[in-house]
Design a protein around this motif. Structure first.
Motif, PDB file in Angstrom:
ATOM      1  N   LEU A 102       0.837  -1.204   0.000  1.00 15.61           N
ATOM      2  CA  LEU A 102       0.000   0.000   0.000  1.00 15.61           C
ATOM      3  C   LEU A 102       0.870   1.252   0.000  1.00 15.61           C
ATOM      4  CD1 LEU A 102      -2.667  -1.315   2.508  1.00 15.61           C
ATOM      5  CD2 LEU A 102      -3.060  -0.765   0.112  1.00 15.61           C
ATOM      6  N   ASP A 103       1.987   1.170   0.686  1.00 16.23           N
ATOM      7  CA  ASP A 103       2.945   2.267   0.719  1.00 16.23           C
ATOM      8  C   ASP A 103       3.455   2.560  -0.705  1.00 16.23           C
ATOM      9  OD1 ASP A 103       4.379   4.041   2.127  1.00 16.23           O
ATOM     10  OD2 ASP A 103       6.076   2.707   2.552  1.00 16.23           O
ATOM     11  N   ILE A 104       3.780   1.497  -1.428  1.00 14.73           N
ATOM     12  CA  ILE A 104       4.292   1.678  -2.797  1.00 14.73           C
ATOM     13  C   ILE A 104       3.200   2.278  -3.696  1.00 14.73           C
ATOM     14  CG2 ILE A 104       5.301   0.553  -4.833  1.00 14.73           C
ATOM     15  CD1 ILE A 104       6.497  -1.521  -3.035  1.00 14.73           C
ATOM     16  N   LEU A 105       1.966   1.787  -3.551  1.00 11.97           N
ATOM     17  CA  LEU A 105       0.872   2.330  -4.378  1.00 11.97           C
ATOM     18  C   LEU A 105       0.732   3.827  -4.131  1.00 11.97           C
ATOM     19  CD1 LEU A 105      -1.993  -0.348  -4.147  1.00 11.97           C
ATOM     20  CD2 LEU A 105      -0.137  -0.179  -5.798  1.00 11.97           C
ATOM     21  N   GLY A 106       0.813   4.203  -2.872  1.00 12.45           N
ATOM     22  CA  GLY A 106       0.719   5.624  -2.510  1.00 12.45           C
ATOM     23  C   GLY A 106       1.859   6.407  -3.142  1.00 12.45           C
ATOM     24  N   ARG A 107       3.060   5.867  -3.049  1.00  8.32           N
ATOM     25  CA  ARG A 107       4.223   6.578  -3.608  1.00  8.32           C
ATOM     26  C   ARG A 107       4.131   6.688  -5.127  1.00  8.32           C
ATOM     27  NH1 ARG A 107       8.818   6.332  -0.099  1.00  8.32           N
ATOM     28  NH2 ARG A 107      10.150   6.989  -1.821  1.00  8.32           N
ATOM     29  N   LEU A 108       3.440   5.731  -5.766  1.00  4.61           N
ATOM     30  CA  LEU A 108       3.268   5.806  -7.228  1.00  4.61           C
ATOM     31  C   LEU A 108       2.204   6.834  -7.614  1.00  4.61           C
ATOM     32  CD1 LEU A 108       3.476   2.007  -8.142  1.00  4.61           C
ATOM     33  CD2 LEU A 108       4.978   3.791  -9.032  1.00  4.61           C
ATOM     34  N   GLY A 109       1.448   7.310  -6.612  1.00  2.00           N
ATOM     35  CA  GLY A 109       0.480   8.371  -6.900  1.00  2.00           C
ATOM     36  C   GLY A 109      -0.962   7.985  -6.655  1.00  2.00           C
ATOM     37  N   ALA A 110      -1.209   6.733  -6.248  1.00  2.00           N
ATOM     38  CA  ALA A 110      -2.597   6.309  -6.015  1.00  2.00           C
ATOM     39  C   ALA A 110      -3.088   6.864  -4.678  1.00  2.00           C
ATOM     40  CB  ALA A 110      -2.671   4.782  -5.995  1.00  2.00           C
ATOM     41  N   SER A 111      -4.396   7.087  -4.583  1.00  2.00           N
ATOM     42  CA  SER A 111      -4.927   7.475  -3.278  1.00  2.00           C
ATOM     43  C   SER A 111      -5.404   6.197  -2.579  1.00  2.00           C
ATOM     44  CB  SER A 111      -6.023   8.531  -3.456  1.00  2.00           C
ATOM     45  OG  SER A 111      -7.272   7.995  -3.162  1.00  2.00           O
ATOM     46  N   VAL A 112      -4.933   6.017  -1.362  1.00  2.00           N
ATOM     47  CA  VAL A 112      -5.144   4.755  -0.634  1.00  2.00           C
ATOM     48  C   VAL A 112      -5.911   5.077   0.644  1.00  2.00           C
ATOM     49  CG1 VAL A 112      -3.929   2.886   0.571  1.00  2.00           C
ATOM     50  CG2 VAL A 112      -2.963   3.839  -1.540  1.00  2.00           C
ATOM     51  N   THR A 113      -7.102   4.517   0.809  1.00  2.00           N
ATOM     52  CA  THR A 113      -7.920   4.809   1.990  1.00  2.00           C
ATOM     53  C   THR A 113      -8.364   3.504   2.640  1.00  2.00           C
ATOM     54  OG1 THR A 113      -8.879   6.505   0.556  1.00  2.00           O
ATOM     55  CG2 THR A 113      -9.848   6.278   2.739  1.00  2.00           C
ATOM     56  N   GLN A 114      -8.224   3.451   3.960  1.00  2.00           N
ATOM     57  CA  GLN A 114      -8.699   2.269   4.693  1.00  2.00           C
ATOM     58  C   GLN A 114     -10.142   2.525   5.090  1.00  2.00           C
ATOM     59  OE1 GLN A 114      -6.326   1.177   8.109  1.00  2.00           O
ATOM     60  NE2 GLN A 114      -7.095  -0.920   8.017  1.00  2.00           N
ATOM     61  N   GLU A 115     -11.070   1.736   4.557  1.00  2.00           N
ATOM     62  CA  GLU A 115     -12.489   1.972   4.855  1.00  2.00           C
ATOM     63  C   GLU A 115     -12.923   1.280   6.140  1.00  2.00           C
ATOM     64  OE1 GLU A 115     -14.909   1.298   1.348  1.00  2.00           O
ATOM     65  OE2 GLU A 115     -14.497   3.422   0.904  1.00  2.00           O
ATOM     66  N   SER A 116     -12.307   0.144   6.433  1.00  2.00           N
ATOM     67  CA  SER A 116     -12.528  -0.564   7.698  1.00  2.00           C
ATOM     68  C   SER A 116     -11.312  -1.478   7.864  1.00  2.00           C
ATOM     69  CB  SER A 116     -13.858  -1.333   7.667  1.00  2.00           C
ATOM     70  OG  SER A 116     -13.841  -2.264   6.637  1.00  2.00           O
ATOM     71  N   PRO A 117     -11.177  -2.186   9.003  1.00  2.35           N
ATOM     72  CA  PRO A 117      -9.902  -2.875   9.247  1.00  2.35           C
ATOM     73  C   PRO A 117      -9.407  -3.744   8.084  1.00  2.35           C
ATOM     74  CG  PRO A 117     -11.241  -2.946  11.212  1.00  2.35           C
ATOM     75  CD  PRO A 117     -12.088  -2.284  10.151  1.00  2.35           C
ATOM     76  N   HIS A 118     -10.320  -4.369   7.347  1.00  6.77           N
ATOM     77  CA  HIS A 118      -9.860  -5.265   6.280  1.00  6.77           C
ATOM     78  C   HIS A 118     -10.335  -4.840   4.894  1.00  6.77           C
ATOM     79  CE1 HIS A 118      -9.541  -7.851   9.940  1.00  6.77           C
ATOM     80  NE2 HIS A 118      -8.352  -8.009   9.404  1.00  6.77           N
ATOM     81  N   ARG A 119     -10.686  -3.587   4.764  1.00  2.41           N
ATOM     82  CA  ARG A 119     -11.269  -3.116   3.494  1.00  2.41           C
ATOM     83  C   ARG A 119     -10.578  -1.825   3.068  1.00  2.41           C
ATOM     84  NH1 ARG A 119     -16.564  -3.646   1.044  1.00  2.41           N
ATOM     85  NH2 ARG A 119     -17.275  -1.661   0.226  1.00  2.41           N
TER      86      ARG A 119
END
Ligand code: EPU
Length: 434
Positions: A54-71
């Motif tokens: 998820l860290d890499i996706l964020g660094r590539l420019g994606a917006s990453v949001t945790q909607e609930s603990p496993h989602r």
């Protein structure tokens, strides 16, 4: 650094729900880069490898949001095409970004992840596949640089010396879904984690035939859309808990997993005489009198016996009287757990790519070192059946692939604590530093 203190505490008892599979979640997250629309990924295990991805996706420019603990919600409106060493070195599986970056950006620069304790982890087949899709691929300064301006479908045979490649198949599949024309991928991996990726890609609008077979036929499409997907249950986590139950002669039910995902593993459990009951979505291991039988295992690509359960099964066979032989066909040197199990009293030897186990040992607790993810799990399993206290160091390996491992084992009655290495008895300090 964290360590585990484990004390044998008799049979495990109870029910445990299986998490989503790490090895499915990682390529699935990579696949979210194939579209600019949002993707919702559910049943995601909370693991350090997942956080790295998820860290890499964020660094590539994606917006990453945790909607609930496993989602999680990923929206990759605009992305870069470079995955640098400082991120990739933390997790080998980040190489599965190659395919999506090639497909989406028509360019990729991904650091080569390097070796790993379980053996060499080449990516020659990934590169061969990309070249067959019309890409120009160069290795420079530790990076795979891909120019995919001429990306197009074509016939590819992706098998190698050790059979199919799981991440290689994921990469070529993800590049092919957006490549103009038809790709006929032969020698594809058939692992349930690849099937899960195909299911998600089809939800996104990909055209794939032959899902679950070694021949995938892909018609490239111009664009993919967002989707919602729930990650397949983790068959390796399931097998690990079943082996833990078996070594303690416990009565444990694992839920949320169709037994068919564990075909070869359950077949060997049956051969060993382990009593179990199956429903459509659960497996219950029952207590047994006397001893299990020794077994002979060869690890193979799916549907064969998984290499990722070899170490855990070794721990079970160490206490099972008779001669067991476990042969590795995927990673011929994946036996780092053997010297540590020997420290606990196991009578076993490595002969070529096999572990020969003279079973029936009475294990006793000892300070041991975890060397990789599955070896760590094998040491915990052995410790559950050992007399006295086992101290397991370097458990950060285990945290890469098992969510809340100790809490879930404790819920079954295991005596296992996560402590700091400062809590290690003084006489073991030297081994902590080695
Ligand atoms: N191989 C090549 N060339 C390649 C790629 C692979 O020769 O280009 C060889 C490997 O050296 C190995 C065999 O092919 O002998 C299989 O490797 P594969 O590519 O299938 O492994 P992977 O995709 O890197 C995944 C899992 C591993 C699991 C293997 C085998 C992920 C993130 N990792 O690795 O999981 O052991 O498949 O099933 O999916 C673990 O979870 O503990 C773990 C190591």
């Amino acid at each position: 650094m964290d360590i585990f203190r484990v004390r044998g505490n008799g049979p495990l008892k109870g029910t445990i729900a299986i998490s989503g599979a790490k090895n499915a979640a990682l390529p699935i997250f990579a696949a979210t880069l194939l579209t600019e629309e949002p993707c919702i990924i559910d049943n995601v295990p909370n693991l350090s490898d997942v956080r790295s991805m998820l860290d890499i996706l964020g660094r590539l420019g994606a917006s990453v949001t945790q909607e609930s603990p496993h989602r999680w919600r990923i929206e990759a409106k605009k992305i870069g095409h470079t995955a640098p060493y400082e991120l990739v070195r933390k997790m080998r599986a980040s190489v599965c970004l190659l395919g999506p970056l090639v497909a989406r950006c028509r360019r990729a620069e991904v650091s080569i992840p390097g070796g790993c304790v379980i053996g060499p982890r080449p990516i020659d087949l990934h590169i061969k596949g990309l070249r067959k899709l019309g890409c120009a691929v160069e290795i420079e300064n530790g990076y795979v640089n891909v120019d995919a301006s001429k990306l197009s479908g074509g016939p590819i045979f992706l098998g190698g010396r050790h059979g199919s490649t799981v991440t290689g198949t994921a990469n070529i599949l993800m590049a092919a879904v957006l490549a103009p024309g038809e790709t006929r991928l032969e020698g594809a991996a058939c692992e349930p984690e690849i099937v899960d990726l195909c299911i998600m890609l089809k939800k996104m609008g990909a055209q794939i035939e032959g899902v679950g077979s070694p021949e995938l036929i892909i018609q490239g499409v111009a664009k993919l859309s967002g989707c919602e997907h729930s990650v397949v249950p983790d068959r390796i986590e399931a097998g690990t808990f079943l082996a833990a139950a078996a070594i303690t002669r416990g009565d444990v039910t694992i839920t949320g997993i169709p037994p068919r995902l564990l075909g070869a593993f359950l077949d060997k459990c049956e051969e060993a005489g382990l009593p179990f009951e199956l429903t459509e979505n659960s497996i219950r291991v029952l207590p047994y009198e006397g001893n299990l039988n020794p077994i002979d295992i060869i690890t193979l690509p799916y549907p064969g016996f998984p290499t990722d359960l070899q170490a855990q099964m070794s721990a079970l066979m160490v206490v099972t009287p008779g001669l067991s032989i476990l042969t590795e066909r995927i990673y011929p040197n994946r036996f780092m757990h053997v010297p540590e199990l020997q420290r606990m009293g196991a009578d076993m030897a490595i002969e070529g790519s096999s572990a020969i186990i003279k079973g029936g040992a009475r294990l006793s607790g000892a300070p041991v070192m975890a060397s990789d993810l599955r070896a760590s799990a094998a040491l915990v399993i052995a410790a559950l059946a050992a007399e006295g206290t086992t101290w397991i160091q370097r458990i950060y390996h285990l945290d890469r692939g098992y969510e809340d491992f100790e809490a879930r084992l404790r819920a079954l009655g295991a005596d296992i604590e996560r402590l700091s290495d400062k809590d290690l008895p003084k006489e073991y300090w030297e081994s902590a530093e080695a």
